[in-house]
Design a protein around this motif. Structure first.
Motif, short mmCIF file in Angstrom:
data_model
loop_
_atom_site.label_atom_id
_atom_site.label_comp_id
_atom_site.label_asym_id
_atom_site.label_seq_id
_atom_site.Cartn_x
_atom_site.Cartn_y
_atom_site.Cartn_z
N GLY A 197 49.16 49.44 41.16
CA GLY A 197 50.07 49.45 40.02
C GLY A 197 49.38 48.90 38.79
O GLY A 197 48.34 49.39 38.38
N ASN A 198 49.98 47.86 38.21
CA ASN A 198 49.35 47.25 37.04
C ASN A 198 48.57 45.99 37.41
O ASN A 198 48.31 45.13 36.57
CB ASN A 198 50.40 46.91 35.97
N GLN A 199 48.20 45.88 38.67
CA GLN A 199 47.38 44.78 39.14
C GLN A 199 46.00 45.29 39.57
O GLN A 199 45.85 46.42 40.03
CB GLN A 199 48.02 44.08 40.35
N MET A 244 47.84 38.18 23.88
CA MET A 244 46.70 38.15 24.80
C MET A 244 47.22 37.99 26.22
O MET A 244 47.97 37.07 26.51
CB MET A 244 45.76 37.00 24.45
N ALA A 245 46.80 38.88 27.10
CA ALA A 245 47.25 38.81 28.49
C ALA A 245 46.27 38.00 29.32
O ALA A 245 45.06 38.19 29.24
CB ALA A 245 47.36 40.22 29.06
N THR A 246 46.80 37.08 30.09
CA THR A 246 45.96 36.28 30.98
C THR A 246 46.28 36.65 32.41
O THR A 246 47.44 36.62 32.82
CB THR A 246 46.22 34.78 30.77
N PRO A 247 45.26 37.00 33.22
CA PRO A 247 45.53 37.40 34.60
C PRO A 247 46.19 36.27 35.38
O PRO A 247 45.86 35.09 35.22
CB PRO A 247 44.13 37.71 35.15
N ALA A 248 47.13 36.63 36.22
CA ALA A 248 47.75 35.68 37.13
C ALA A 248 46.99 35.71 38.44
O ALA A 248 46.80 36.77 39.03
CB ALA A 248 49.21 36.04 37.35
N LEU A 249 46.54 34.55 38.88
CA LEU A 249 45.73 34.48 40.09
C LEU A 249 46.58 33.96 41.25
O LEU A 249 47.34 33.01 41.11
CB LEU A 249 44.54 33.54 39.88
N PRO A 302 40.41 30.75 54.01
CA PRO A 302 39.46 31.37 53.09
C PRO A 302 40.18 32.30 52.11
O PRO A 302 41.14 32.98 52.46
CB PRO A 302 38.54 32.17 54.03
N VAL A 303 39.74 32.28 50.87
CA VAL A 303 40.31 33.16 49.85
C VAL A 303 39.78 34.56 50.08
O VAL A 303 38.58 34.81 50.07
CB VAL A 303 39.93 32.68 48.44
N ALA A 304 40.68 35.50 50.31
CA ALA A 304 40.27 36.88 50.55
C ALA A 304 40.51 37.75 49.33
O ALA A 304 39.76 38.68 49.08
CB ALA A 304 41.02 37.44 51.75
N GLU A 305 41.58 37.45 48.59
CA GLU A 305 41.93 38.29 47.46
C GLU A 305 42.34 37.44 46.27
O GLU A 305 42.91 36.36 46.42
CB GLU A 305 43.10 39.23 47.82
N ALA A 306 42.05 37.94 45.08
CA ALA A 306 42.55 37.34 43.85
C ALA A 306 43.13 38.47 43.01
O ALA A 306 42.60 39.58 43.00
CB ALA A 306 41.44 36.62 43.10
N PHE A 307 44.25 38.20 42.33
CA PHE A 307 44.97 39.24 41.63
C PHE A 307 44.93 38.99 40.13
O PHE A 307 45.05 37.85 39.67
CB PHE A 307 46.44 39.27 42.08
N ALA A 308 44.78 40.06 39.37
CA ALA A 308 44.90 39.99 37.92
C ALA A 308 45.92 41.04 37.50
O ALA A 308 45.82 42.20 37.88
CB ALA A 308 43.56 40.28 37.25
N GLU A 309 46.93 40.61 36.74
CA GLU A 309 48.00 41.52 36.33
C GLU A 309 47.87 41.83 34.84
O GLU A 309 47.73 40.92 34.02
CB GLU A 309 49.37 40.88 36.61
N PHE A 310 47.92 43.11 34.49
CA PHE A 310 47.77 43.55 33.11
C PHE A 310 48.99 44.37 32.73
O PHE A 310 49.27 45.41 33.34
CB PHE A 310 46.49 44.38 32.96
N PRO A 311 49.75 43.95 31.73
CA PRO A 311 51.06 44.55 31.45
C PRO A 311 51.01 45.95 30.84
O PRO A 311 51.94 46.73 31.04
CB PRO A 311 51.71 43.56 30.46
N LEU A 362 37.01 40.88 33.53
CA LEU A 362 38.15 41.78 33.35
C LEU A 362 39.06 41.30 32.22
O LEU A 362 39.52 42.10 31.39
CB LEU A 362 38.95 41.90 34.65
N ASN A 363 39.31 40.00 32.18
CA ASN A 363 40.18 39.46 31.15
C ASN A 363 39.57 39.62 29.76
O ASN A 363 40.25 40.00 28.79
CB ASN A 363 40.47 37.99 31.43
N ALA A 364 38.27 39.36 29.64
CA ALA A 364 37.60 39.49 28.35
C ALA A 364 37.63 40.94 27.85
O ALA A 364 37.87 41.20 26.67
CB ALA A 364 36.16 39.00 28.46
N LEU A 365 37.42 41.88 28.76
CA LEU A 365 37.43 43.29 28.37
C LEU A 365 38.84 43.75 28.00
O LEU A 365 39.02 44.54 27.06
CB LEU A 365 36.87 44.15 29.52
N TYR A 366 39.83 43.25 28.72
CA TYR A 366 41.22 43.61 28.41
C TYR A 366 41.62 43.06 27.04
O TYR A 366 42.30 43.74 26.25
CB TYR A 366 42.15 43.09 29.50
#
Length: 338
Positions: free
Chosen positions: A54-56, A1-6, A14-23, A73-77
């Motif tokens: 890329g894969n993010q 199970m892949a978990t996104p890295a934030l 202020p938080v502008a971006e959050a990243f999720a990486e999928f291998p 996104l994580n649940a669907l992946y």
């Protein structure tokens, strides 16, 4: 199970971006959809912007919206990782569903397995059925937890569809010996006159929605055989008088069109080892003027009896075309003004 890295900007800004990486890039392509259609759907409904690098996947928006988007996104992946496909309905379900709730008080091991982790999955011969709203999830849980359950709400909320799915699941699991589906043979505001053919030909047009649901869950040849052997019965409400329905999963659809006497007659057919589900929409009563609806009477008289559950749906639970929910809301608003 892949978990996104934030990751985010340094603390204090202020938080502008959050990243999720999928291998797995192949799964990521399926997650994004053709021409990034799935991402566009999520952007519109969650109020964020999603970019692929890329894969993010990079999510831009308010922190709460970012967090919700990454959860979806994580649940669907994870779904894709498990080998299941991804359809628009699956995305809609993840967008609608809140945190998984408590599991209903179920005794049967097979049924408990369906609810592990707060998720609900109904196995049928042709497809895996999953509730797409919190109200649908609670409804399905109540169908397994109670011998008599009511599903009340507007059209398109899955009341009958889910009830038939649970019935098929319990039948193929050996929990019941037969499925009995019934409806009042009441015309929807227009007189069709005498219909040609034998009794089956005359009543089948009224029962067609039940056939449609069964065809979604059982292969055609198997369904035909079960109907021929009377292990699945589809009959008008009037045909229920005098019967005792034992070891059966029984569904009464369009119950708002049953009279009070018909409703009492039907409810008292419940036999040993059976489950009964009553579905209806109080806003679509087709009975003659002045004839009270049996659904309303049952709701009033039975709502304090233990082991009888009442489950309610609103326009927010409509899972047909989005315009259906808007149409229902417009009619409800007009009725409230009147």
């Amino acid at each position: 199970m892949a978990t996104p890295a934030l990751t985010s900007r340094p603390e204090g800004t202020p938080v502008a971006e959050a990243f999720a990486e999928f291998p797995d890039n192949r799964l990521l392509i399926d997650l994004c959809g053709e021409f990034d259609r799935n991402l566009a759907d999520m952007e519109q409904k969650l109020g964020v912007q999603i970019l692929r690098r890329g894969n993010q996947l990079v999510v831009m928006g308010e922190p709460e919206d970012q967090s919700r988007t990454l959860d979806v996104l994580n649940a669907l992946y994870q779904r894709l990782e498990s080998g299941r496909g991804l359809e628009p309905g699956d995305i809609d379900r993840e967008l609608r569903m809140g945190p998984t709730g408590a599991v209903a008080d179920l005794q049967d091991g097979d049924q408990l397995e369906m609810f592990r982790g707060g998720k609900v999955e109904i196995n049928t011969r042709k497809k895996l059925v999953e509730p797409r709203t919190d109200a649908q999830r609670a409804y399905v849980q109540s169908l397994f937890a109670n011998e008599l359950a009511f599903g009340i709400g507007p059209a398109g909320t899955g009341k009958t569809y889910l009830a038939v799915a649970v019935g098929v699941s319990m039948f193929i699991g050996g929990h019941v010996d037969k499925i009995i589906l019934s409806r009042p043979a009441v015309e929807a505001g227009e007189k069709l006159g005498y219909l040609p053919g034998d009794m089956k030909d005359k009543v089948d047009p009224y029962m067609q929605p039940l056939y449609d649901a069964l065809n979604d869950f059982l292969p055609g040849k198997q369904l035909a055989k079960l109907l021929e052997d009377k292990r699945i019965e589809i009959a008008p409400l009037a045909f229920m008088r005098g019967r005792t329905l034992s070891n059966a999963f029984v569904v009464l659809d369009e119950a708002q069109n049953a009279t009070s006497m018909q409703m009492k007659m039907f409810l008292t057919r419940l036999g040993e080892g059976s489950r009964m589900v009553i579905t209806g929409d109080r806003t679509q009563i087709d009975l003659p003027r002045g004839v009270p609806s049996g659904l309303a009477d049952a709701e009033r008289l039975l709502n304090t009896i233990p082991k009888i559950s009442f489950n309610y749906f609103t326009s927010r639970d409509v899972v047909r075309h989005p315009l259906v929910a808007a149409i229902i809301e417009a009619y409800e608003a007009d009725a409230a003004r009147g």
